[in-house]
Design an enzyme around this catalytic site. Sequence first.
Site: not given
Ligand code: COA
Length: 263
Positions: A119, A139
């Site tokens: 966004e 979302e």
């Molecule tokens: N909110 C809060 N924390 C988040 C986050 C988010 N949107 N995205 C990642 N993190 C945190 C994880 O909880 C993790 O924290 P920790 O080390 O304390 O456990 C850290 O960031 C690393 O995340 P991880 O998933 O292990 O990293 P990755 O490199 O394997 O994957 C992404 C990266 C972005 C693909 C994956 O984190 C993801 O899909 N995140 C959620 C995306 C999402 O749905 N966002 C909301 C949109 S509305």
Amino acid sequence: MADHVVMNQREALVEIILNRPDKRNAINWPMMEALHAAIIAAEKLAGARVVLLRGEGSGFSAGIDLLGFQDAAGEFGDGWRDNLFPLTQAYQAVVSQFERCSLPVIALLHGYCLGLGMELALACDFRLAAEGTKLGLPETRLGIIPDVGGTTRLAHLVGPARAKELILTGRSIEAQQAEQWGMITACVPADDLPARGAALAAEIILAAPLAVSYAKRVINDLSDTTRGLQLEAWAQSQLIRTEDFTTGAQAMLMKQPADWKGR
Ligand code: COA
């Protein structure tokens, strides 16, 4: 605690950097406040002509800080779900400030650009993305909608059919497809991203600053974003109180499929 948003100036270029790489640049409210301060400050810097926005670490941004929802009561009061409108508007105001900035803003995207990160990028004037970058508005997979301008700006940018394809499925697409859709300015080799950003900025700097600023404003004002933002805020104020949102946010953090109840 390190600054979650860093700003620096190199002559006419102002760089704003999302700097929470350990949390994949997940955006919480303090980070939103820091982004607001940075974009307001950027256009006041002497000699500034173009803003570059990028993320530190493995990607641009993983979107809103999902853990922040758990702390929302502490931050915004117990009744935050029953009074979401002003909260949504506060988030919208920060993102819209990037659109409203008198300087052109170029977002440099790599890795992933999701949810609130997307966004934010959509409110910028240009989006250059490294090959392989995943872009999306997931979302609806959380039980909510993109309510910080994403629904409105994506529909304006790529049309309602493609906006629905992305938002109603919550699917991410890669930069190459996003370029074909007109969602980003260009998809470039990852190693070239900084240089391509600098080259685009240099080309803009050759044009007259006031003309650039007025042209940006005219083109932005051709779209009725205000009505879209109001509709997004209305829809979200319904969805945020549902059981589906509570389970959806949990499921996303646990990386598990949600068990939707439709209520
Ligand atoms: N909110 C809060 N924390 C988040 C986050 C988010 N949107 N995205 C990642 N993190 C945190 C994880 O909880 C993790 O924290 P920790 O080390 O304390 O456990 C850290 O960031 C690393 O995340 P991880 O998933 O292990 O990293 P990755 O490199 O394997 O994957 C992404 C990266 C972005 C693909 C994956 O984190 C993801 O899909 N995140 C959620 C995306 C999402 O749905 N966002 C909301 C949109 S509305």
